[in-house]
Design a protein around this motif. Structure first.
Motif, mmCIF file in Angstrom:
data_model
loop_
_atom_site.group_PDB
_atom_site.id
_atom_site.type_symbol
_atom_site.label_atom_id
_atom_site.label_comp_id
_atom_site.label_asym_id
_atom_site.label_seq_id
_atom_site.Cartn_x
_atom_site.Cartn_y
_atom_site.Cartn_z
ATOM 1 N N GLN A 167 -34.396 -22.155 6.113
ATOM 2 C CA GLN A 167 -34.707 -21.368 4.933
ATOM 3 C C GLN A 167 -34.972 -19.935 5.363
ATOM 4 O O GLN A 167 -35.195 -19.675 6.540
ATOM 5 N N PRO A 168 -34.998 -19.030 4.419
ATOM 6 C CA PRO A 168 -35.253 -17.633 4.760
ATOM 7 C C PRO A 168 -36.745 -17.374 4.863
ATOM 8 O O PRO A 168 -37.286 -16.598 4.114
ATOM 9 N N ASP A 169 -37.431 -18.054 5.775
ATOM 10 C CA ASP A 169 -38.870 -17.878 5.923
ATOM 11 C C ASP A 169 -39.179 -17.392 7.314
ATOM 12 O O ASP A 169 -39.660 -18.147 8.143
ATOM 13 N N PRO A 170 -38.936 -16.169 7.573
ATOM 14 C CA PRO A 170 -39.132 -15.700 8.939
ATOM 15 C C PRO A 170 -40.562 -15.939 9.398
ATOM 16 O O PRO A 170 -40.818 -16.127 10.573
ATOM 17 N N ASP A 171 -41.477 -15.992 8.437
ATOM 18 C CA ASP A 171 -42.877 -16.068 8.827
ATOM 19 C C ASP A 171 -43.507 -17.435 8.579
ATOM 20 O O ASP A 171 -44.672 -17.637 8.821
ATOM 21 N N ASP A 217 -25.946 -22.002 13.572
ATOM 22 C CA ASP A 217 -27.358 -21.762 13.289
ATOM 23 C C ASP A 217 -27.418 -21.054 11.944
ATOM 24 O O ASP A 217 -27.348 -19.831 11.867
ATOM 25 N N LEU A 218 -27.555 -21.847 10.887
ATOM 26 C CA LEU A 218 -27.294 -21.316 9.552
ATOM 27 C C LEU A 218 -28.575 -20.990 8.800
ATOM 28 O O LEU A 218 -29.593 -21.656 8.953
ATOM 29 N N GLN A 219 -28.464 -19.975 7.962
ATOM 30 C CA GLN A 219 -29.616 -19.519 7.199
ATOM 31 C C GLN A 219 -29.250 -19.539 5.720
ATOM 32 O O GLN A 219 -28.383 -18.785 5.284
ATOM 33 N N ALA A 220 -29.895 -20.386 4.948
ATOM 34 C CA ALA A 220 -29.648 -20.394 3.506
ATOM 35 C C ALA A 220 -30.518 -19.335 2.851
ATOM 36 O O ALA A 220 -31.567 -18.968 3.377
ATOM 37 N N SER A 221 -30.092 -18.855 1.683
ATOM 38 C CA SER A 221 -30.890 -17.834 1.007
ATOM 39 C C SER A 221 -32.017 -18.482 0.215
ATOM 40 O O SER A 221 -32.842 -17.798 -0.393
ATOM 41 N N GLU A 254 -27.571 -24.768 -5.214
ATOM 42 C CA GLU A 254 -26.496 -23.783 -5.133
ATOM 43 C C GLU A 254 -26.561 -23.008 -3.822
ATOM 44 O O GLU A 254 -25.548 -22.770 -3.167
ATOM 45 N N GLN A 255 -27.773 -22.603 -3.468
ATOM 46 C CA GLN A 255 -27.922 -21.778 -2.268
ATOM 47 C C GLN A 255 -27.542 -22.559 -1.014
ATOM 48 O O GLN A 255 -26.986 -22.017 -0.068
ATOM 49 N N VAL A 256 -27.835 -23.846 -1.046
ATOM 50 C CA VAL A 256 -27.509 -24.674 0.096
ATOM 51 C C VAL A 256 -26.005 -24.950 0.136
ATOM 52 O O VAL A 256 -25.389 -24.969 1.203
ATOM 53 N N ALA A 257 -25.422 -25.143 -1.048
ATOM 54 C CA ALA A 257 -23.983 -25.388 -1.130
ATOM 55 C C ALA A 257 -23.220 -24.231 -0.484
ATOM 56 O O ALA A 257 -22.233 -24.429 0.236
ATOM 57 N N GLU A 258 -23.723 -23.057 -0.716
ATOM 58 C CA GLU A 258 -23.072 -21.857 -0.186
ATOM 59 C C GLU A 258 -23.015 -21.906 1.343
ATOM 60 O O GLU A 258 -22.007 -21.553 1.963
ATOM 61 N N VAL A 259 -24.086 -22.368 1.948
ATOM 62 C CA VAL A 259 -24.133 -22.470 3.410
ATOM 63 C C VAL A 259 -23.127 -23.498 3.916
ATOM 64 O O VAL A 259 -22.434 -23.273 4.909
ATOM 65 N N VAL A 260 -23.051 -24.613 3.216
ATOM 66 C CA VAL A 260 -22.101 -25.659 3.606
ATOM 67 C C VAL A 260 -20.678 -25.110 3.538
ATOM 68 O O VAL A 260 -19.872 -25.307 4.448
ATOM 69 N N ASP A 261 -20.390 -24.400 2.455
ATOM 70 C CA ASP A 261 -19.060 -23.821 2.313
ATOM 71 C C ASP A 261 -18.744 -22.895 3.472
ATOM 72 O O ASP A 261 -17.645 -22.908 4.028
ATOM 73 N N ARG A 262 -19.743 -22.102 3.831
ATOM 74 C CA ARG A 262 -19.570 -21.173 4.935
ATOM 75 C C ARG A 262 -19.210 -21.943 6.215
ATOM 76 O O ARG A 262 -18.289 -21.589 6.937
ATOM 77 N N LEU A 263 -19.934 -23.006 6.443
ATOM 78 C CA LEU A 263 -19.703 -23.808 7.647
ATOM 79 C C LEU A 263 -18.299 -24.403 7.646
ATOM 80 O O LEU A 263 -17.579 -24.354 8.656
ATOM 81 N N LEU A 264 -17.896 -24.934 6.494
ATOM 82 C CA LEU A 264 -16.602 -25.603 6.426
ATOM 83 C C LEU A 264 -15.466 -24.601 6.526
ATOM 84 O O LEU A 264 -14.438 -24.864 7.160
ATOM 85 N N GLN A 265 -15.630 -23.436 5.901
ATOM 86 C CA GLN A 265 -14.593 -22.409 5.985
ATOM 87 C C GLN A 265 -14.386 -21.969 7.415
ATOM 88 O O GLN A 265 -13.281 -21.651 7.831
ATOM 89 N N GLY A 301 -15.702 -26.062 10.159
ATOM 90 C CA GLY A 301 -16.603 -27.183 10.435
ATOM 91 C C GLY A 301 -17.063 -27.138 11.868
ATOM 92 O O GLY A 301 -17.286 -26.063 12.408
ATOM 93 N N GLY A 302 -17.183 -28.259 12.476
ATOM 94 C CA GLY A 302 -17.529 -28.255 13.878
ATOM 95 C C GLY A 302 -18.618 -29.201 14.281
ATOM 96 O O GLY A 302 -18.351 -30.168 15.013
ATOM 97 N N PRO A 303 -19.869 -28.987 13.839
ATOM 98 C CA PRO A 303 -20.946 -29.811 14.368
ATOM 99 C C PRO A 303 -20.802 -31.274 13.953
ATOM 100 O O PRO A 303 -20.262 -31.577 12.891
ATOM 101 N N SER A 304 -21.269 -32.153 14.792
ATOM 102 C CA SER A 304 -21.254 -33.575 14.448
ATOM 103 C C SER A 304 -22.600 -34.002 13.875
ATOM 104 O O SER A 304 -22.720 -35.093 13.341
ATOM 105 N N ALA A 305 -23.604 -33.147 14.026
ATOM 106 C CA ALA A 305 -24.917 -33.457 13.458
ATOM 107 C C ALA A 305 -25.596 -32.177 13.002
ATOM 108 O O ALA A 305 -25.469 -31.127 13.630
ATOM 109 N N LEU A 306 -26.318 -32.299 11.885
ATOM 110 C CA LEU A 306 -26.954 -31.143 11.255
ATOM 111 C C LEU A 306 -28.419 -31.465 11.006
ATOM 112 O O LEU A 306 -28.740 -32.517 10.467
ATOM 113 N N PHE A 307 -29.294 -30.536 11.398
ATOM 114 C CA PHE A 307 -30.720 -30.692 11.083
ATOM 115 C C PHE A 307 -31.099 -29.670 10.030
ATOM 116 O O PHE A 307 -30.990 -28.462 10.257
#
Lengths: 318, 318
Positions: free
Chosen positions: A169-173, A200-204, A209-220, A223-229
């Motif tokens: 998440q966008p919680d730097p602190d 190393d993805l950062q959702a807004s 919706e915000q999470v979907a955007e990150v997934v799209d970014r990854l897939l575009q 893809g790549g990773p076999s596991a996501l935390f």
DNA sequence: ATGAAAGCGCTAACAC
DNA sequence: GTGTTAGCGCTTTCAT
């Protein structure tokens, strides 16, 4: 005066059985009950507790607030709530307003890394308990997030996942999340697994919706990773939803692990592997610490309570 | 007195610009802020609103409380919360305690069918808004649950489901649910569809385990219905979870429809068809009605606000 | 075991 | 535009 003694049922209040009965009877008849504002004014303190959380509608905080509220009610205290929405000024505003109402104490899940304003509050005479964060200089209750991150990493390593991604998440602190990430990253690194920057993805935010955007970014990006935390179940559930929408199978193509074990984790599109933290206990315990301060004003040493998280393995990362 | 005038920034408060500035400067320097208890004592009212809901941790109520809290904050009011846990005495206790603290008003999602105690509260001078229930004798905000039930029934009829089951909570007095059921049943009946008694199921609660037990009961009895209406998403999601665990396919073997459209409905194991109700608006609007009373003490006619639900078709009943 | 006096910090009402 | 007086309903302290 006698009435006052009857209604403030504490310690050395010498009222004869008979007068007491008469007072209670009369109060009943007249519909009298003490004015808590007047009492608060003279005692400079009310039987209320103030709570500030990041989001009330978030199931994680909802569970905690419920725990707090019930624990306060058990002691006859009311619970005043504020939702900071991760806005530090909102958080400050609530705390200040609580003080103006002389709440007996404050429980806060803080927005910012700095807790200086809470030290001020406490030094001003209002007991403070920090939630979901370590606080060296005061009472705090949190889950051991570093360990939680480690649990996830060890799980990935055990399953042989070496192409690992992270969604934050966008919680730097927000240091709870930082600890999770640190424990996760560190344990992976100790086994020679590094998280590629592009994984190393950062959702807004944590909305669907915000999470979907990150997934799209990854897939575009191919893809790549076999596991996501994902650092929270709310995000993980959104991620799984989008992955499936995009035709990616979970866990066959990508395993997903969340954090929190919210009630619906088990019923997610793919039942979610996650790290459970004892939410009810967090609420309970924070109230207990707070009342330790409220009841005896003796300046005991600050208590740092850390609760153990537990990995719950379900289908999303078997 | 001048200080008082500066801080109660209302109407005809004639303070010269210059004194005002001086007062504010001095307050800043001294860390002064008004004591809201003293103000409350003299005005016999505080800038707080009391809220009682059935369960805080339930995502449906969490969303509403969040809406209420934000709307109150916008007007500078604090929100005091109580969770009745469907215990009418707990509800009464909170309302009484709110009165002792002179909350400016109360928003309640009531446990019992009878609202007599709320009439008392209101006649005692505390504005009351009832949530999620119609209240002929006072202000209330609810979704049109009868219509919601009808929407589900029409959906089933349109899809040709005639072997229809119903899963309810143990809320004999929760009239919101009653309306849903009534609308549902009535619309089905109008098309000659009757719910068999053995498919009219009653869970002992809405938790995953309690709902699983109902599903087991249904399956042990040989299954039967081709479509199931659960009166809340929380239950529907648990039902789907158990059905799949038991090897029953959703929606192929049984279609399932929920109610509320909680945030995770879309991400359930099978994305859930449900009736959306505007939770944020329910919170907002209840606060608006409450302040209509708080601001002008003119005894306007009671407002009954009913919001339109909307059928959201997802995979669980396509 | 009970009561009297004083005061918590504020605002309403009324001067000036 | 500002100040004075009184009192909101309670508890603290001290007297009886």
């Amino acid at each position: 005066m006698t009435v006052s003694r009857v209604f403030s049922a504490n310690k050395l209040n010498t009222v004869s059985e008979e007068t007491q009965a008469r007072v209670l009877a009369a109060s009943e008849a007249l519909g009298y009950s003490p004015n808590l504002l007047a009492r608060g004014l003279v005692q400079n303190r009310t039987t209320t507790v103030g709570v500030v959380v990041l989001e009330l509608a978030n199931p994680f905080f909802a569970a905690i607030v419920s725990g707090i509220q019930v624990a306060c009610a058990k002691r006859g205290f009311l619970t005043v709530v504020g939702e900071s929405g991760r806005d530090e000024f909102a958080e400050r505003r609530y705390i200040e307003q609580f003080r103006q109402f002389r709440t007996a104490g404050v429980i806060v899940s803080p927005v910012t890394r700095s807790l200086a304003h809470l030290i001020e509050t406490r030094d001003g005479g209002t007991p403070v308990v920090v939630l979901e964060r370590r606080w060296r200089k005061g009472d705090c209750v949190s889950a051991d997030d570093n360990l939680g991150g480690q649990l996830v990493a060890r799980h990935f390593l055990r399953r042989g996942f070496r192409r690992v991604g992270l969604v934050r998440q966008p919680d730097p602190d927000h240091s709870a999340v930082r600890s999770r990430v640190r424990g996760f990253r560190h344990t992976l690194a100790a086994s020679g697994v590094r998280i590629l920057p592009e994984w190393d993805l950062q959702a807004s935010g944590s909305s669907i919706e915000q999470v979907a955007e990150v997934v799209d970014r990854l897939l575009q990006a191919g893809g790549g990773p076999s596991a996501l935390f994902a650092v929270s179940d709310v995000m993980a559930i959104g991620i799984i939803h989008r992955l499936i929408e995009r035709g990616v199978r979970v866990p066959e193509d990508i395993a997903v692990v969340g954090y929190d074990d919210i009630p619906f984790a088990a019923c997610a599109q793919v039942p979610l592997t996650t790290v459970a933290i004892p939410k009810q206990s967090l609420g309970d315990t924070s109230v207990r610490l707070l009342f330790d301060r409220i009841d005896k004003s003796s300046p005991d040493a600050a208590q740092q309570i850390s609760m153990s998280p537990e990995l719950i393995i379900r289908s999303s990362s078997p």
